[in-house]
Design a protein around this motif. Structure first.
Motif, short mmCIF file in Angstrom:
data_model
loop_
_atom_site.label_atom_id
_atom_site.label_comp_id
_atom_site.label_asym_id
_atom_site.label_seq_id
_atom_site.Cartn_x
_atom_site.Cartn_y
_atom_site.Cartn_z
N ILE A 9 0.86 -1.19 0.00
CA ILE A 9 0.00 0.00 0.00
C ILE A 9 0.89 1.23 0.00
N PHE A 10 0.59 2.21 -0.87
CA PHE A 10 1.36 3.46 -0.79
C PHE A 10 0.46 4.67 -0.90
N ASP A 11 0.96 5.75 -0.30
CA ASP A 11 0.26 7.04 -0.35
C ASP A 11 1.30 8.15 -0.32
N THR A 17 -3.15 5.53 5.54
CA THR A 17 -3.35 4.60 6.66
C THR A 17 -4.83 4.41 6.95
N TRP A 20 -5.40 1.57 4.75
CA TRP A 20 -4.77 0.40 5.38
C TRP A 20 -5.64 -0.14 6.50
N HIS A 24 -6.94 -3.88 6.75
CA HIS A 24 -6.50 -4.71 7.87
C HIS A 24 -7.69 -5.25 8.67
N THR A 32 0.83 -6.81 5.57
CA THR A 32 0.76 -5.57 4.81
C THR A 32 2.05 -4.78 4.96
N TYR A 34 3.31 -0.82 4.15
CA TYR A 34 2.79 0.51 3.82
C TYR A 34 3.95 1.47 3.59
N CYS A 67 5.59 -7.83 -2.97
CA CYS A 67 4.14 -7.68 -2.76
C CYS A 67 3.36 -8.37 -3.88
N ALA A 73 -3.23 3.96 -2.41
CA ALA A 73 -4.13 4.53 -1.39
C ALA A 73 -4.10 6.05 -1.41
N PHE A 234 5.36 -0.48 8.42
CA PHE A 234 5.17 0.84 7.83
C PHE A 234 6.53 1.49 7.59
#
Length: 258
Positions: A9-11, A17, A20, A24, A32, A34, A67, A73, A234
């Motif tokens: 997951i990236f932002d 989050t 996320w 989750h 996961t 992040y 991944c 995200a 994270f």
């Protein structure tokens, strides 16, 4: 078929989050990873070319971490870069877009508001989405300054309250009955926003829908799942203090250069 590779997951920072958390909650046994690209936040003020380049960089890093699926995200990254990402990478990619459809479909006043970044509101994908609802008046508001305040840990500051009132009060006066949050940072502002809205106005964000789509792709299309309970990780490329705080200091946060 069990597959213990992580969901990536990236932002553009800590806002994703919120996505996320929804993933989750729905898929608690999935590992996961992040990425918070806070060094380059906010994406919403960058050019399309810059957003694409940053999104490619983040995707490549998550693929290096093995991944099996990647969630973008970030509304700005999705609306500006998801097509390029899907053409470049074979891994399943899930994007996040402002939830215009449920708001437009259920609006009784036929007036809805959307609070989003400039990058999202200016994107071709967003404009294609809104063009489908010709009978609905959509009041667009750029959330100037909101992402920066969230990234600085100033969610409950006086400046945040002032900005939110300046953005939301005119939409309330225009008789919206739905407020769409078009940035993954903004769900952290919901408690404050609720104090500014009449009880008839419904707030919509995309977290649950993205989580369900992630589950759908994993289980139904790829036949992949993981049944082991693995601690999420994270990563951030700035001081991890605010990210740790927003996660209630319960998760492993590492600072790395990317």
């Amino acid at each position: 078929m069990e597959d213990n590779r992580p969901i990536g997951i990236f932002d553009s920072g800590i806002g994703g989050t919120s996505i996320w958390s929804a993933i989750h909650q729905l898929l608690p046994n999935e590992k996961t990873i992040y990425l918070a690209d806070s060094k380059n936040a906010p994406y919403g003020q960058k050019s399309k070319e810059e957003i694409i380049a940053l999104s490619i960089k983040n995707t490549e890093l998550l693929l290096e971490m093995n991944c099996k699926i990647i969630v973008v995200a970030c509304n700005t990254a999705t609306t500006n870069a998801i097509q390029e990402l899907r053409s470049k990478f074979k891994v399943p990619l899930i994007g996040i877009e402002p939830a215009i459809k449920p708001a437009a479909t259920h609006s009784k006043t036929q007036i809805i508001g959307i609070l989003a970044t400039q990058g999202t509101l200016n994107s071709e994908l967003f404009n294609k989405s809104t063009a489908k609802f010709k009978n609905i008046k959509i009041i667009e508001q750029v959330g100037h300054g909101l992402v920066q305040l969230i990234e600085n840990g100033e969610i409950n500051s006086k400046e945040m309250t002032r900005l939110l009132h300046s953005y939301i009060d005119p939409m309330v006066a225009a008789n919206i009955d739905y407020l769409v949050l078009g940035c993954s940072h903004y769900p952290y502002l919901i408690p404050q926003i609720k104090t500014m809205l009449p009880s008839n106005i419904i707030i919509i964000d995309s977290g649950e829908a993205v989580a369900r789509q992630t589950q759908n792709i994993l289980v139904e299309k790829l036949g992949l799942s993981n049944e082991s309970d693995i601690e999420p990780i994270f990563y951030t490329n700035t001081n991890p203090k605010v990210l740790k705080e927003i996660l209630n200091n319960k998760c492993k946060v590492l600072q790395i250069n990317f």
